[in-house]
Design an enzyme around this catalytic site. Structure first.
Site, short mmCIF file in Angstrom:
data_model
loop_
_atom_site.label_atom_id
_atom_site.label_comp_id
_atom_site.label_asym_id
_atom_site.label_seq_id
_atom_site.Cartn_x
_atom_site.Cartn_y
_atom_site.Cartn_z
N GLU A 274 0.95 -1.27 0.03
CA GLU A 274 0.18 -0.06 -0.01
C GLU A 274 0.89 1.16 0.08
O GLU A 274 0.67 2.33 -0.54
CB GLU A 274 -1.08 0.06 1.37
CG GLU A 274 -2.00 -0.89 1.24
CD GLU A 274 -2.71 -1.30 -0.14
OE1 GLU A 274 -3.12 -0.15 -0.63
OE2 GLU A 274 -2.74 -2.39 -0.54
N TRP A 277 1.74 1.91 -3.58
CA TRP A 277 0.91 2.40 -4.33
C TRP A 277 0.92 3.87 -3.96
O TRP A 277 0.79 4.87 -5.05
CB TRP A 277 -0.65 2.12 -3.72
CG TRP A 277 -1.24 0.69 -4.60
CD1 TRP A 277 -1.21 -0.36 -4.05
CD2 TRP A 277 -1.52 0.67 -5.80
NE1 TRP A 277 -1.67 -1.46 -4.67
CE2 TRP A 277 -2.00 -0.49 -5.84
CE3 TRP A 277 -1.89 1.70 -6.81
CZ2 TRP A 277 -2.69 -0.95 -7.41
CZ3 TRP A 277 -2.36 1.12 -8.05
CH2 TRP A 277 -2.69 0.07 -8.39
N TRP A 305 -21.07 11.88 -19.51
CA TRP A 305 -21.85 11.68 -17.90
C TRP A 305 -23.22 12.23 -17.84
O TRP A 305 -23.54 13.21 -18.63
CB TRP A 305 -21.07 12.48 -16.91
CG TRP A 305 -19.65 12.27 -17.05
CD1 TRP A 305 -18.49 12.85 -17.79
CD2 TRP A 305 -19.09 10.87 -16.73
NE1 TRP A 305 -17.39 11.95 -17.49
CE2 TRP A 305 -17.81 10.85 -17.11
CE3 TRP A 305 -19.53 9.58 -15.84
CZ2 TRP A 305 -16.83 9.87 -16.70
CZ3 TRP A 305 -18.81 8.37 -15.70
CH2 TRP A 305 -17.18 8.67 -16.16
N ASN A 340 -11.02 1.90 2.81
CA ASN A 340 -10.47 1.82 1.55
C ASN A 340 -11.52 0.98 0.55
O ASN A 340 -12.03 1.46 -0.55
CB ASN A 340 -9.12 1.46 1.28
CG ASN A 340 -8.64 0.97 -0.08
OD1 ASN A 340 -8.56 2.01 -0.93
ND2 ASN A 340 -8.67 -0.24 -0.53
N TRP A 358 -16.44 11.57 -12.79
CA TRP A 358 -15.59 11.05 -11.42
C TRP A 358 -14.89 12.57 -10.93
O TRP A 358 -14.67 12.47 -9.63
CB TRP A 358 -14.24 10.30 -11.84
CG TRP A 358 -13.59 10.62 -13.02
CD1 TRP A 358 -13.62 10.48 -14.35
CD2 TRP A 358 -12.55 11.66 -12.91
NE1 TRP A 358 -12.58 10.83 -15.07
CE2 TRP A 358 -11.84 11.54 -14.11
CE3 TRP A 358 -11.59 12.00 -12.02
CZ2 TRP A 358 -10.63 12.51 -14.65
CZ3 TRP A 358 -10.42 12.51 -12.08
CH2 TRP A 358 -10.17 13.02 -13.52
N TRP A 381 -9.83 7.55 -7.74
CA TRP A 381 -11.02 7.93 -8.58
C TRP A 381 -10.96 7.63 -9.96
O TRP A 381 -11.94 6.94 -10.82
CB TRP A 381 -11.49 9.47 -8.33
CG TRP A 381 -12.30 9.65 -7.20
CD1 TRP A 381 -11.84 10.15 -6.26
CD2 TRP A 381 -13.72 9.45 -7.25
NE1 TRP A 381 -12.87 9.95 -5.13
CE2 TRP A 381 -14.16 9.63 -5.91
CE3 TRP A 381 -14.59 9.06 -8.00
CZ2 TRP A 381 -15.37 9.55 -5.31
CZ3 TRP A 381 -15.95 8.94 -7.67
CH2 TRP A 381 -16.30 9.19 -6.02
C1 LIG Z 1 -11.58 6.63 -4.60
C2 LIG Z 1 -10.66 6.60 -3.91
C3 LIG Z 1 -10.07 7.77 -3.17
C4 LIG Z 1 -8.80 7.86 -2.32
N1 LIG Z 1 -8.36 8.80 -1.74
C5 LIG Z 1 -7.39 8.99 -1.06
C6 LIG Z 1 -6.71 9.99 -0.51
O1 LIG Z 1 -7.26 11.29 -0.77
N2 LIG Z 1 -5.63 10.02 0.11
C7 LIG Z 1 -4.98 8.76 0.41
O2 LIG Z 1 -3.87 8.80 1.10
N3 LIG Z 1 -5.42 7.90 0.01
C8 LIG Z 1 -6.66 7.77 -0.79
N4 LIG Z 1 -7.28 6.54 -1.25
C9 LIG Z 1 -6.55 5.26 -0.98
C10 LIG Z 1 -6.82 4.49 0.29
O3 LIG Z 1 -8.24 4.16 0.33
C11 LIG Z 1 -6.61 5.17 1.51
O4 LIG Z 1 -4.91 5.67 1.69
C12 LIG Z 1 -6.73 4.45 2.89
O5 LIG Z 1 -8.02 3.99 2.75
C13 LIG Z 1 -6.30 5.27 4.05
O6 LIG Z 1 -6.63 4.57 5.06
P1 LIG Z 1 -5.35 3.88 6.11
O7 LIG Z 1 -4.74 5.19 6.56
O8 LIG Z 1 -6.07 3.44 7.20
O9 LIG Z 1 -4.66 3.22 5.27
P2 LIG Z 1 -3.72 1.76 5.47
O10 LIG Z 1 -4.69 0.61 4.54
O11 LIG Z 1 -3.42 1.52 6.85
O12 LIG Z 1 -2.49 1.92 4.35
C14 LIG Z 1 -1.37 2.89 4.83
C15 LIG Z 1 -1.27 3.86 3.95
O13 LIG Z 1 -0.80 3.50 2.70
C16 LIG Z 1 -1.35 4.38 1.72
N5 LIG Z 1 -2.21 3.75 0.75
C17 LIG Z 1 -2.81 2.68 1.15
N6 LIG Z 1 -3.79 2.59 0.17
C18 LIG Z 1 -3.54 3.17 -0.86
C19 LIG Z 1 -3.92 3.51 -2.11
N7 LIG Z 1 -4.84 2.52 -2.90
N8 LIG Z 1 -3.33 4.36 -3.03
C20 LIG Z 1 -2.40 5.04 -2.43
N9 LIG Z 1 -1.90 5.07 -1.11
C21 LIG Z 1 -2.36 4.09 -0.19
C22 LIG Z 1 -1.97 5.53 2.36
O14 LIG Z 1 -0.82 6.66 2.63
C23 LIG Z 1 -2.29 4.79 3.93
O15 LIG Z 1 -2.34 5.83 4.80
C24 LIG Z 1 -8.30 6.60 -2.14
C25 LIG Z 1 -8.98 5.44 -2.46
C26 LIG Z 1 -9.95 5.32 -3.22
C27 LIG Z 1 -10.54 4.10 -3.71
#
Ligand SMILES: Cc1cc2nc3c(=O)[nH]c(=O)nc-3n(C[C@H](O)[C@H](O)[C@H](O)COP(=O)(O)OP(=O)(O)OC[C@H]3O[C@@H](n4cnc5c(N)ncnc54)[C@H](O)[C@@H]3O)c2cc1C
Length: 453
Positions: A274, A277, A305, A340, A358, A381
């Protein structure tokens, strides 16, 4: 006047393991720490109780207190337009150099370009450092030197690069371990005597900037070893606290990505994935800045849209009649967080079931998410809409019912956020799933065909 080096904080709000701050402190001149509340950003925030502004303010107050009590220094906090603030500082201080950590968003790059120009006109170097990510775009390249646009090969090369350079570091107990050079900390305390000695400098209050405190709780910056160890087993279930909630801290740099990635490598490969990512989307935005306003794949810009404002409103309020969607939107509206898995479901529903652009959803999340980050939000998105890098193909439309059966089978998450679910007070589904799916497939097909015509 005493010559100073300025360290300009932005999304790296910590006094430990900070690459640019470390370099500034080693530069030989006393370091004046600076933060600018940027009106270019703040003026656009509609909600004057924006939790992110309060979080920033609290964090800066704590940093200022630490600089004052531990180092006899202070933090200069200004409110204004960055270039104007820098111009004023040129009059107030004898600045030898400005240090900062790089930011890869289009606005930040433009701002830093202007800052560099202003400083160089005054004979002042502007030194920038990598701190926000483990690898910048050009550090993880394909064999032909180009940057990646597909995650899996990117992540393979990302992991392989860790082994390129290995360092030996000593922990606080004097024990040495080998770590990847890219995880090596940039210790600040060791050079803390080089902070500029100063009286406490008053900082603007939230009210001075037109903001108010909020009741929204900010997730902790610490996370247990156990949670990370079990991350791969619990991360997909929205009713359990199985993810780190560190997003806001990664966003504002109140934690170090190096330290967290190093722990992730030891504890859980899925968690590390993650974090990869996060680097991936950061480099996509850096290398393909058009994604901030248009589809990563241009042919998706031809989709027509429906953009029904009333339907958008129901989605925002969590009143779609699809309980997993509504639970997610209400979690977001109440806490500034959404799990997520549910971000994927709600984003898919908006773009595919309702055929709403989107960018509308992206903007709503940007307003509400504590962890809002342009690169990751845009990536998420565009993934959901099918227009992005590693996109979910447009013909794969998430079924909210089967998502609920798989990830919230006992309705625990739904009942937490939608208490009236199962009663007459809960609305009927605003669209029929089967009809919406067919409509989506037809609309996407027509849009994509138009681009080929
Ligand atoms: C539509 C959509 C919008 C999103 N918007 C954001 C946003 O604005 N900011 C954001 O940080 N993440 C975003 N994410 C990715 C992800 O959903 C969040 O990072 C995550 O849910 C944050 O929760 P957590 O800190 O408990 O993450 P954890 O699951 O604990 O992951 C740890 C860290 O890894 C990074 N991470 C995790 N998943 C992703 C991912 N898919 N893409 C990029 N980084 C990731 C984040 O920094 C996160 O805090 C988005 C995902 C989707 C599908």
């Amino acid at each position: 006047m005493q010559k100073v080096s300025v360290f300009w904080f932005r999304r790296d709000l910590r006094l430990e393991d900070n690459a640019g701050l470390h370099a500034a402190l080693k530069s030989g001149n006393p370091v004046l720490p600076l933060f600018i509340f940027d009106r270019e950003i703040l003026d656009d925030l509609e909600d004057k109780k924006d939790a992110r502004v309060s979080f920033l303010h609290n964090t800066l107050r704590e940093m200022k207190e630490a600089l004052e009590t531990e180092h006899g220094s202070s933090l200069l906090v200004r409110y204004g337009y960055p270039i104007e603030v820098l111009k004023a500082l040129l009059q107030e201080y004898d600045i030898a150099a400005v240090y900062t950590n790089r930011d890869y968003e289009p606005y930040a790059k433009e701002r830093d370009g202007l800052a560099e120009e202003l400083l160089s006109q005054n004979g002042i170097p502007f030194h920038t450092f990598k701190d926000h990510v483990i690898f910048e775009a050009e550090e993880v390249c394909k064999k032909d030197g180009g940057t990646y646009t597909v995650f899996t090969p990117y992540s393979r090369t990302w992991r392989a690069r860790l082994q390129d350079r290995v360092s030996t570091v000593e922990d606080e107990n004097g024990q040495t371990t080998e770590i990847s050079y890219y995880f090596e900390p940039h210790p600040v305390k060791a050079h803390a005597q080089n902070f500029l000695k100063s009286e406490p400098i008053p900082m603007p209050s939230l009210a001075d900037m037109g903001f108010e405190p909020t009741d929204i709780e900010i997730p902790s910056a610490t996370v247990s070893r156990g949670l990370i160890k079990n991350y791969d087993k619990t991360r997909d279930i929205p009713s359990v606290k199985g993810t780190s909630r560190l997003g806001i801290h990664f966003r504002f740099g109140t934690i170090s990505i190096r330290e967290k990635a190093r722990r992730a490598l030891q504890l859980n490969q899925t968690f590390l994935n993650e974090l990869i990512w996060r680097d991936f989307y950061s480099q996509i935005l850096d290398q393909h800045p058009h994604v901030a306003s248009r589809s990563f794949r241009p042919k998706y810009d031809h989709i027509e849209w429906r953009n029904d404002p009333a339907e958008f409103q129901r989605w925002c309020e969590g009143k779609t009649g699809y309980p997993i969607v509504d639970a997610g939107m209400r979690e977001l509206n109440t806490t500034g967080y959404m799990h997520n898995r549910v971000r994927m479901i709600t984003a898919s529903f908006l773009t595919k079931h309702l055929l709403i652009d989107w960018r509308w959803g992206e903007a709503y999340f940007a307003k509400k998410l504590l962890d809002f980050d342009l690169a990751s939000n845009n990536g998420g998105w565009q993934w959901a809409a099918g227009s992005g890098t590693d996109a979910a193909p447009y013909f794969r439309v998430f079924n909210p019912y089967s998502q609920q059966k798989k990830f919230d089978k006992d309705f625990k998450y739904i009942k937490q956020w939608v208490p009236e679910f199962g009663t007459d007070a809960y609305p009927q589904p605003m669209v029929d799933h089967k009809m919406a799916r067919e409509r989506c497939l037809t609309t996407y097909k027509e849009g994509l065909a138009k681009s080929e015509a």
